[in-house]
Every structure is written in C-alpha cells, then in structure tokens.
Design a protein around this motif. Structure first.
Motif, short mmCIF file in Angstrom:
data_model
loop_
_atom_site.label_atom_id
_atom_site.label_comp_id
_atom_site.label_asym_id
_atom_site.label_seq_id
_atom_site.Cartn_x
_atom_site.Cartn_y
_atom_site.Cartn_z
N GLU A 100 -26.94 14.88 -54.52
CA GLU A 100 -27.45 15.95 -55.39
C GLU A 100 -28.64 15.44 -56.22
O GLU A 100 -28.46 14.69 -57.18
CB GLU A 100 -26.35 16.45 -56.32
CG GLU A 100 -26.78 17.56 -57.26
CD GLU A 100 -27.30 18.79 -56.54
OE1 GLU A 100 -28.46 19.17 -56.82
OE2 GLU A 100 -26.58 19.39 -55.72
N PRO A 101 -29.88 15.84 -55.88
CA PRO A 101 -31.05 15.34 -56.61
C PRO A 101 -31.13 15.86 -58.05
O PRO A 101 -31.78 15.23 -58.88
CB PRO A 101 -32.23 15.86 -55.77
CG PRO A 101 -31.70 17.01 -55.00
CD PRO A 101 -30.24 16.75 -54.79
N ASN A 102 -30.47 16.95 -58.36
CA ASN A 102 -30.54 17.52 -59.71
C ASN A 102 -29.60 16.85 -60.71
O ASN A 102 -29.58 17.22 -61.87
CB ASN A 102 -30.23 19.02 -59.66
CG ASN A 102 -31.20 19.77 -58.77
OD1 ASN A 102 -32.38 19.46 -58.74
ND2 ASN A 102 -30.68 20.73 -58.03
N LEU A 103 -28.82 15.87 -60.27
CA LEU A 103 -27.86 15.21 -61.15
C LEU A 103 -28.13 13.70 -61.24
O LEU A 103 -27.22 12.89 -61.10
CB LEU A 103 -26.43 15.45 -60.66
CG LEU A 103 -25.91 16.88 -60.78
CD1 LEU A 103 -24.55 17.01 -60.11
CD2 LEU A 103 -25.82 17.30 -62.24
N LYS A 104 -29.37 13.34 -61.52
CA LYS A 104 -29.73 11.91 -61.60
C LYS A 104 -29.04 11.21 -62.77
O LYS A 104 -28.78 10.02 -62.73
CB LYS A 104 -31.25 11.74 -61.72
CG LYS A 104 -31.99 12.18 -60.49
CD LYS A 104 -31.61 11.33 -59.30
CE LYS A 104 -32.39 11.76 -58.08
NZ LYS A 104 -31.85 11.28 -56.86
#
Length: 194
Positions: A100-104
């Motif tokens: 998930e790229p939105n949860l770095k």
C-alpha cells in the motif's frame, strides 16, 4: 418490572431460533396498546399487545448466529493457537503495508501477545491475547472493541454476540484502508473463517 420479566425469557440455548408467546399479568397501566422494543440480550424484537388493564401477550423472536457450544481449550493449546494466529496476522499485515503506497508511515509491531497495527490517519488496530479469558481482543478504529472466543470444533475465532469471525471482520474493514491492494484475503491466515 416489565423489562425484568422480559430478561428472564433470554436464557435460551445458542442454537435455537423460535417464536414464543407469553401472557404476563399486572403490568403498568401506562403501556401503549401496541409497543415494540429491541431485546438487549440478543437483539431480537419483542412486541406486546395490551389485552386489558392487567395483562398482555408478549411475542419474542429468539435467534442466534452461534450454532453450537465449543468445548473449552486447555491453557497450553490456547497459547499455541494464539501465537500462531497473531504470528500469521503480523506477517499478513506487514505484507499489506508493503503493498500500500498510501501508508508509508504505517507501523506493525508484535510483542508479548500484542499486535499493534498503526495505519496513520486511518487509526490503530490492536489485537491481543487475553489468557485469563482465553480470548483474543480486537480494538478497531472502525468497529470498536470486540472479544473473540476460539471455536474448537470449527477451528476459528468468533465474536459470540454476532457470530462474525475475527478474520471476516478484518476482511470487511481493511479494503477501505488498503485501497491500492487488490484481493485482500485473510483466509490465508491460520484459524480463519470468512
């Protein structure tokens, strides 16, 4: 007085679905002619019709999602099942976060029977074992707290109030957070039932 009498009707086996009708005498005069309320013990609907000043007929629809009682777990088996469950959930959450790229800024930690899944603005899930109760407790930013018992016959963690499994609840909530991950599948984890 009236609610107390109704609550006595709630002590039924979990695998029963039935409708019963009872007549109760000496009720307060201020009851409306027809009234409905939610039964707090299992959420079924109770209705009653006032027949005269002193009695009323009550209909109660009982139902439950739990099909049968599960035999108890011994302490060692409970600890092993919890450890396996939480280990698999930890690994799967780590996999989801990587995809998930939105949860770095997400953080997954597991220590001493407590799995903490911090998902930034989406909140924090805490899943932990409760050895004295032989339960797994979930604190969800979406659905709130739940306590799951292990069904030894069907081999999964179940919330006894609704019959929903731990993994099915996570399966329902997490696609809304992990929006870039396709095919989230908690059935891959051990002791799951969707």
């Amino acid at each position: 007085m009236f609610i107390t009498k109704i609550s006595r009707l709630c002590n039924i086996p979990r695998n029963i679905s039935l409708i019963t009708q009872r007549k109760i005498n000496n009720l307060p005069h201020q009851l409306p002619l027809t009234t409905r309320l939610l039964n707090p013990c299992i959420g079924s609907v109770i209705s009653w019709n006032k027949q005269d000043c002193n009695s009323v007929t009550i209909k109660v629809n009982y139902s439950s999602n739990i099909t049968q009682e599960s035999p108890p777990l011994d302490a060692a088996t409970f600890e092993n099942i919890c450890e396996e469950t939480l280990d698999h959930l930890t690994e799967y959450f780590e996999e989801l976060v990587e995809l998930e790229p939105n949860l770095k800024d997400a953080d997954i930690s597991y220590s001493s029977g407590v799995l903490t899944v911090s998902l930034g603005d989406s909140g924090t899930y805490v899943i932990n074992k409760q050895s004295p109760n032989k339960q797994i407790w979930l604190s969800s930013p979406t659905s709130g707290p739940k306590r799951f018992d292990f069904d030894t016959k069907q081999q999964y963690w179940v919330y006894s109030h609704t019959g929903v499994s731990l993994h099915a609840l996570l399966q329902e909530e997490l696609p809304k957070i992990f929006t870039s991950v396709k095919d989230i599948d908690f059935s891959r984890c051990c002791y799951s039932k969707l």
